[in-house]
Design a protein around this motif. Structure first.
Motif, PDB file in Angstrom:
ATOM      1  N   LEU A 214      10.588 -21.605  -3.028  1.00  0.00           N
ATOM      2  CA  LEU A 214       9.699 -22.180  -2.014  1.00  0.00           C
ATOM      3  C   LEU A 214       9.293 -23.585  -2.459  1.00  0.00           C
ATOM      4  CD1 LEU A 214       7.945 -21.668   0.560  1.00  0.00           C
ATOM      5  CD2 LEU A 214       6.140 -20.920  -0.981  1.00  0.00           C
ATOM      6  N   VAL A 215       9.375 -24.550  -1.547  1.00  0.00           N
ATOM      7  CA  VAL A 215       8.938 -25.914  -1.869  1.00  0.00           C
ATOM      8  C   VAL A 215       7.817 -26.294  -0.908  1.00  0.00           C
ATOM      9  CG1 VAL A 215       9.634 -28.329  -2.084  1.00  0.00           C
ATOM     10  CG2 VAL A 215      11.256 -26.518  -2.665  1.00  0.00           C
ATOM     11  N   VAL A 216       6.630 -26.583  -1.475  1.00  0.00           N
ATOM     12  CA  VAL A 216       5.483 -27.000  -0.655  1.00  0.00           C
ATOM     13  C   VAL A 216       5.077 -28.399  -1.108  1.00  0.00           C
ATOM     14  CG1 VAL A 216       3.163 -26.413   0.128  1.00  0.00           C
ATOM     15  CG2 VAL A 216       4.734 -24.597  -0.543  1.00  0.00           C
ATOM     16  N   ASP A 217       5.195 -29.371  -0.194  1.00  0.00           N
ATOM     17  CA  ASP A 217       4.840 -30.775  -0.484  1.00  0.00           C
ATOM     18  C   ASP A 217       5.475 -31.268  -1.786  1.00  0.00           C
ATOM     19  OD1 ASP A 217       3.290 -30.709   1.805  1.00  0.00           O
ATOM     20  OD2 ASP A 217       1.567 -29.904   0.717  1.00  0.00           O
ATOM     21  N   GLY A 218       6.773 -31.005  -1.936  1.00  0.00           N
ATOM     22  CA  GLY A 218       7.508 -31.495  -3.105  1.00  0.00           C
ATOM     23  C   GLY A 218       7.291 -30.681  -4.368  1.00  0.00           C
ATOM     24  N   GLU A 219       6.408 -29.667  -4.310  1.00  0.00           N
ATOM     25  CA  GLU A 219       6.141 -28.860  -5.514  1.00  0.00           C
ATOM     26  C   GLU A 219       6.923 -27.544  -5.411  1.00  0.00           C
ATOM     27  OE1 GLU A 219       2.648 -25.943  -7.074  1.00  0.00           O
ATOM     28  OE2 GLU A 219       2.092 -27.491  -5.628  1.00  0.00           O
ATOM     29  N   LYS A 220       7.801 -27.305  -6.406  1.00  0.00           N
ATOM     30  CA  LYS A 220       8.614 -26.082  -6.383  1.00  0.00           C
ATOM     31  C   LYS A 220       7.791 -24.911  -6.893  1.00  0.00           C
ATOM     32  CE  LYS A 220      13.260 -27.930  -6.870  1.00  0.00           C
ATOM     33  NZ  LYS A 220      14.457 -28.020  -7.680  1.00  0.00           N
ATOM     34  N   ARG A 221       7.869 -23.782  -6.178  1.00  0.00           N
ATOM     35  CA  ARG A 221       7.186 -22.575  -6.657  1.00  0.00           C
ATOM     36  C   ARG A 221       8.255 -21.572  -7.065  1.00  0.00           C
ATOM     37  NH1 ARG A 221       2.041 -22.245  -2.548  1.00  0.00           N
ATOM     38  NH2 ARG A 221       1.405 -24.403  -2.868  1.00  0.00           N
ATOM     39  N   GLY A 222       8.574 -21.625  -8.338  1.00  0.00           N
ATOM     40  CA  GLY A 222       9.593 -20.842  -9.041  1.00  0.00           C
ATOM     41  C   GLY A 222      10.568 -20.039  -8.220  1.00  0.00           C
ATOM     42  N   PRO A 223      11.810 -19.873  -8.671  1.00  0.00           N
ATOM     43  CA  PRO A 223      12.733 -19.039  -7.910  1.00  0.00           C
ATOM     44  C   PRO A 223      12.304 -17.569  -7.964  1.00  0.00           C
ATOM     45  CG  PRO A 223      13.778 -19.882  -9.921  1.00  0.00           C
ATOM     46  CD  PRO A 223      12.399 -20.444  -9.876  1.00  0.00           C
ATOM     47  N   VAL A 224      12.280 -16.911  -6.805  1.00  0.00           N
ATOM     48  CA  VAL A 224      11.989 -15.465  -6.780  1.00  0.00           C
ATOM     49  C   VAL A 224      13.216 -14.733  -6.262  1.00  0.00           C
ATOM     50  CG1 VAL A 224       9.491 -15.641  -6.485  1.00  0.00           C
ATOM     51  CG2 VAL A 224      10.959 -15.640  -4.471  1.00  0.00           C
ATOM     52  N   LYS A 225      13.403 -13.504  -6.736  1.00  0.00           N
ATOM     53  CA  LYS A 225      14.550 -12.700  -6.312  1.00  0.00           C
ATOM     54  C   LYS A 225      14.021 -11.680  -5.310  1.00  0.00           C
ATOM     55  CE  LYS A 225      18.433 -10.355  -8.557  1.00  0.00           C
ATOM     56  NZ  LYS A 225      18.932  -9.845  -9.829  1.00  0.00           N
ATOM     57  N   ALA A 226      14.319 -11.894  -4.033  1.00  0.00           N
ATOM     58  CA  ALA A 226      13.752 -11.034  -2.990  1.00  0.00           C
ATOM     59  C   ALA A 226      14.798 -10.065  -2.455  1.00  0.00           C
ATOM     60  CB  ALA A 226      13.213 -11.894  -1.855  1.00  0.00           C
ATOM     61  N   TYR A 227      14.341  -8.861  -2.126  1.00  0.00           N
ATOM     62  CA  TYR A 227      15.221  -7.849  -1.512  1.00  0.00           C
ATOM     63  C   TYR A 227      15.339  -8.183  -0.028  1.00  0.00           C
ATOM     64  CZ  TYR A 227      16.142  -3.327   0.757  1.00  0.00           C
ATOM     65  OH  TYR A 227      16.635  -2.330   1.554  1.00  0.00           O
ATOM     66  N   ILE A 228      16.573  -8.418   0.459  1.00  0.00           N
ATOM     67  CA  ILE A 228      16.710  -8.862   1.857  1.00  0.00           C
ATOM     68  C   ILE A 228      17.393  -7.842   2.766  1.00  0.00           C
ATOM     69  CG2 ILE A 228      16.697 -11.334   1.295  1.00  0.00           C
ATOM     70  CD1 ILE A 228      19.796 -11.233   1.755  1.00  0.00           C
ATOM     71  N   GLY A 229      17.771  -6.688   2.236  1.00  0.00           N
ATOM     72  CA  GLY A 229      18.392  -5.681   3.108  1.00  0.00           C
ATOM     73  C   GLY A 229      19.458  -4.893   2.375  1.00  0.00           C
ATOM     74  N   ASP A 230      20.075  -3.954   3.088  1.00  0.00           N
ATOM     75  CA  ASP A 230      21.130  -3.116   2.503  1.00  0.00           C
ATOM     76  C   ASP A 230      22.477  -3.467   3.119  1.00  0.00           C
ATOM     77  OD1 ASP A 230      19.385  -1.756   0.918  1.00  0.00           O
ATOM     78  OD2 ASP A 230      19.031  -0.131   2.348  1.00  0.00           O
ATOM     79  N   LEU A 231      23.503  -3.506   2.274  1.00  0.00           N
ATOM     80  CA  LEU A 231      24.861  -3.791   2.744  1.00  0.00           C
ATOM     81  C   LEU A 231      25.690  -2.512   2.614  1.00  0.00           C
ATOM     82  CD1 LEU A 231      27.011  -6.029   3.494  1.00  0.00           C
ATOM     83  CD2 LEU A 231      27.510  -6.115   1.059  1.00  0.00           C
ATOM     84  N   PRO A 232      26.245  -1.986   3.723  1.00  0.00           N
ATOM     85  CA  PRO A 232      27.097  -0.796   3.603  1.00  0.00           C
ATOM     86  C   PRO A 232      28.285  -1.080   2.676  1.00  0.00           C
ATOM     87  CG  PRO A 232      26.519  -1.184   5.892  1.00  0.00           C
ATOM     88  CD  PRO A 232      26.061  -2.388   5.120  1.00  0.00           C
ATOM     89  N   ILE A 233      28.555  -0.150   1.768  1.00  0.00           N
ATOM     90  CA  ILE A 233      29.608  -0.354   0.761  1.00  0.00           C
ATOM     91  C   ILE A 233      30.839   0.469   1.136  1.00  0.00           C
ATOM     92  CG2 ILE A 233      30.204   0.049  -1.678  1.00  0.00           C
ATOM     93  CD1 ILE A 233      28.323  -2.302  -1.328  1.00  0.00           C
ATOM     94  N   MET A 234      32.005  -0.168   1.049  1.00  0.00           N
ATOM     95  CA  MET A 234      33.255   0.531   1.344  1.00  0.00           C
ATOM     96  C   MET A 234      33.607   1.447   0.167  1.00  0.00           C
ATOM     97  SD  MET A 234      36.965  -1.142   2.122  1.00  0.00           S
ATOM     98  CE  MET A 234      36.683  -1.693   3.774  1.00  0.00           C
ATOM     99  N   VAL A 235      33.989   2.677   0.483  1.00  0.00           N
ATOM    100  CA  VAL A 235      34.354   3.636  -0.563  1.00  0.00           C
ATOM    101  C   VAL A 235      35.563   3.094  -1.341  1.00  0.00           C
ATOM    102  CG1 VAL A 235      35.132   5.998  -1.000  1.00  0.00           C
ATOM    103  CG2 VAL A 235      33.455   5.545   0.801  1.00  0.00           C
ATOM    104  N   LYS A 236      35.474   3.126  -2.663  1.00  0.00           N
ATOM    105  CA  LYS A 236      36.509   2.665  -3.609  1.00  0.00           C
ATOM    106  C   LYS A 236      36.658   1.139  -3.686  1.00  0.00           C
ATOM    107  CE  LYS A 236      38.774   6.789  -4.684  1.00  0.00           C
ATOM    108  NZ  LYS A 236      40.026   7.506  -4.808  1.00  0.00           N
ATOM    109  N   SER A 237      35.687   0.376  -3.142  1.00  0.00           N
ATOM    110  CA  SER A 237      35.735  -1.086  -3.313  1.00  0.00           C
ATOM    111  C   SER A 237      35.120  -1.437  -4.670  1.00  0.00           C
ATOM    112  CB  SER A 237      34.950  -1.765  -2.190  1.00  0.00           C
ATOM    113  OG  SER A 237      33.579  -1.440  -2.316  1.00  0.00           O
ATOM    114  N   VAL A 238      35.035  -2.736  -5.016  1.00  0.00           N
ATOM    115  CA  VAL A 238      34.542  -3.119  -6.357  1.00  0.00           C
ATOM    116  C   VAL A 238      33.127  -2.621  -6.634  1.00  0.00           C
ATOM    117  CG1 VAL A 238      35.865  -5.145  -7.040  1.00  0.00           C
ATOM    118  CG2 VAL A 238      34.066  -5.396  -5.388  1.00  0.00           C
ATOM    119  N   LYS A 239      32.286  -2.520  -5.601  1.00  0.00           N
ATOM    120  CA  LYS A 239      30.894  -2.120  -5.827  1.00  0.00           C
ATOM    121  C   LYS A 239      30.719  -0.602  -5.811  1.00  0.00           C
ATOM    122  CE  LYS A 239      29.035  -6.033  -6.546  1.00  0.00           C
ATOM    123  NZ  LYS A 239      28.437  -6.317  -7.847  1.00  0.00           N
ATOM    124  N   CYS A 240      31.808   0.134  -5.570  1.00  0.00           N
ATOM    125  CA  CYS A 240      31.720   1.595  -5.522  1.00  0.00           C
ATOM    126  C   CYS A 240      32.109   2.154  -6.894  1.00  0.00           C
ATOM    127  CB  CYS A 240      32.666   2.123  -4.442  1.00  0.00           C
ATOM    128  SG  CYS A 240      32.783   3.913  -4.406  1.00  0.00           S
TER     129      CYS A 240
END
Length: 563
Positions: free
Chosen positions: A105-131
């Protein structure tokens, strides 16, 4: 030769086929495509957006890296556990993994640290790299209750197995020329579906009975004379316009009536005003010109680019369309065959999921922008993690896979996996569907085309209204994922002596025309030599094995196609 034959076992073709299927598997195409989406395309979609601007000055969010975790499920008590496909099937869960996005987040040129936010779920294909199943051997699969012979390549949504069926479509960004109808005033047409990741725009160049050429595309009502459009794109002199179209004298003489027709419009500004009169009727001249420039940048041939400096390249692409059209009119080439498999492309699970994710991500960004502006106007403390609504991406992806209703109004893209027996499952995962209407005859589209040999099974197609529109991949067909075009462009121009088309036309250099993915990029003095050099590089493994090259030479045509 006879001696070698005697040494080979009688069943050696079957040994080859068996080892091919063992190595590649029968549904490799879905897995490769989906893995490419996870590892590459997902981050590209986030980078396309890059920054979320707001209406409040000095307030914006920078988007960083996106992470895909392993598949998980939320229990009734709120705890989160890792799951495998079998558990998802039995408990009617969706086999999906959480997505996390780093945001600053940047407010008036001041950065407020990077945050790692959960943005949703992605359906995973069976036997793909993430399975997790993709790394298990037969014994481990049996231990966790999975079928070791199951090919994977499908999704599990609310417990039901769903396949994203391969979609067959006309190749985008390629010029196809055709002859007009006998009764119409149009004698010949050249059409291209210009497509970027986000949208596709058809652009048509038509030749009327009086020999004049007109361009039409959806953003501007009516037809625009070709020469006026080229002037609007920055080619002011007649010499520049002719250079953009051709270096052949017979075709140049065909252009005389076109240049005479547009002789009243001399400058780029006048040409822009001509187009502006159609889109911004009754507004001030400066506004009309600005509106015309916006339309030319964003809605004319978007695949070439959307910056003002891309206008010249767009003019040359239109010139290439016009030249191909005039060659057809002069009988130098034949009309293109829409059913030829070189003019078709197959969209796989990865590309189709990417389309859906892009639409969902756009909506997510829009919502986040609204939330940011609301918090700022109330002078509240902004916390990105609480502002992000994760259900937008989750719901849109899940809904599309559950119903089969896709972005762009397609229906039936995902279907319930056919589990009648093992063969019907494999067949369903290799099915190819054409988007043509089921109720019209479309004889040519349904017929078996010679170019389907070795790519599409000639036998397996349903009877009745779907006959020839629903097909299946041949047993030994492999699908490529594609190579980045810019690398090949740099190789051709930088190392293989292809002279860029603009300089070649200005200096009057002639030779074999070189096309990259259907776009004329330059001229080479010896087309056959260039084709041999590309083949040699491919065989030595210095360029991707997916790059194809062909050299066509007739009395009039001398072209090298690189795809």
């Amino acid at each position: 030769m006879g001696k070698t034959n005697n040494q080979l076992p009688k069943n050696y073709p079957w040994i080859l086929i068996e080892s091919f299927i063992k190595e590649k598997g029968l549904i490799r195409q879905h897995l490769d495509s989906y893995n490419n989406f996870i590892q590459k395309t997902l981050q590209e979609i986030v980078d396309e957006q890059g920054i979320i601007e707001t209406s409040q000055p000095g307030l914006y969010v920078k988007l960083g890296k996106i992470y895909v975790e392993t598949p998980r499920a939320r229990e009734a008590d709120g705890s989160i556990t890792e799951i495998l496909p079998m558990e998802a099937r039995i408990r009617d869960l969706t086999y999906a993994a959480p997505l996390h996005l780093t945001m600053t987040l940047v407010v008036d040129g001041e950065k407020r640290g990077p945050v790692k936010a959960y943005i949703g779920d992605l359906p995973i294909m069976v036997k793909s790299v993430k399975c997790p199943l993709s790394t298990m051997d037969e014994k481990e699969l049996i231990e966790v209750g999975e079928d070791p012979r199951d090919p994977g390549g499908y999704f599990i949504i609310n417990g039901s197995e769903r396949v994203v069926v391969i979609q067959e479509d006309l190749a985008v960004n390629r010029v196809l020329v055709d002859v007009g109808g006998a009764s119409s005033s149009v004698t010949h047409t050249a059409k291209v579906f210009s497509s970027t990741a986000a949208y596709r725009v058809p652009v048509v160049v038509e030749r009327q009975r009086d020999g004049l050429l007109y361009v039409s595309f959806p953003a501007v009502p009516g037809k625009i004379p070709l020469v006026i459009l080229l002037k609007a794109l920055g080619l002011e002199s007649d010499r520049e316009i002719v250079n953009a179209i051709t270096d052949d004298e017979e075709i140049e003489s065909e252009l005389v009536p076109l240049l005479v027709q547009a002789s009243s419009i001399r400058t780029t500004e006048e040409a822009l005003d001509y187009i502006g009169n159609r889109v911004a009727i009754g507004q001030a001249r400066s506004l009309r010109i600005e509106k015309a420039q916006q339309i030319l940048d964003n809605y004319l041939l978007p695949h070439i680019g959307n910056r003002p400096e891309d206008r010249r390249a767009k003019a040359y692409f239109l010139g290439q369309m016009a030249e191909k059209l005039l060659e057809l009119a002069l009988g130098r080439r034949n009309p293109d065959d829409k059913d030829h498999y070189a003019n078709k492309r197959l969209k796989l699970a990865g590309q189709l999921t990417a389309m859906q994710f892009r639409a969902a991500f756009k909506q997510f960004v829009k919502d986040l922008r609204y939330q940011l502006e609301r918090m700022k106007s109330r002078n509240r403390e902004i916390n990105l993690i609480t502002l992000v609504r994760a259900d937008i991406i989750t719901d849109r992806l899940k809904h599309a896979l559950a119903t089969g209703n896709w972005v762009g109004g397609r229906t039936g893209v995902s279907q319930v996996l056919d589990r009648t027996n093992y063969l019907s499952t494999v067949s369903h995962l290799r099915r190819v569907v054409s988007p043509l209407s089921r109720t019209q005859p479309h004889f040519e589209a349904r017929e078996l085309h010679p170019t389907q040999w070795g790519r599409i099974c000639p036998v397996e197609s349903p009877e009745g209204q779907n006959c020839g529109l629903v097909k299946n991949l041949a047993l030994l067909a492999l699908l490529s994922i594609g190579v980045d075009e810019s690398e090949v462009y740099d190789l051709l121009i930088g190392k293989l002596d292809v002279i860029p088309i603009m300089s070649a036309r200005e200096q009057g250099i002639k030779g074999s025309k070189v096309y990259l993915n259907g776009r004329l990029i330059g001229v080479h003095r010896d087309g056959e030599k260039l084709a041999q050099m590309i083949r040699r590089l491919r065989r030595e493994g210095r360029i991707s094995y997916e790059i194809n090259v062909a050299h066509y030479k007739t009395e009039y045509i001398d072209e090298v196609y690189v795809n």
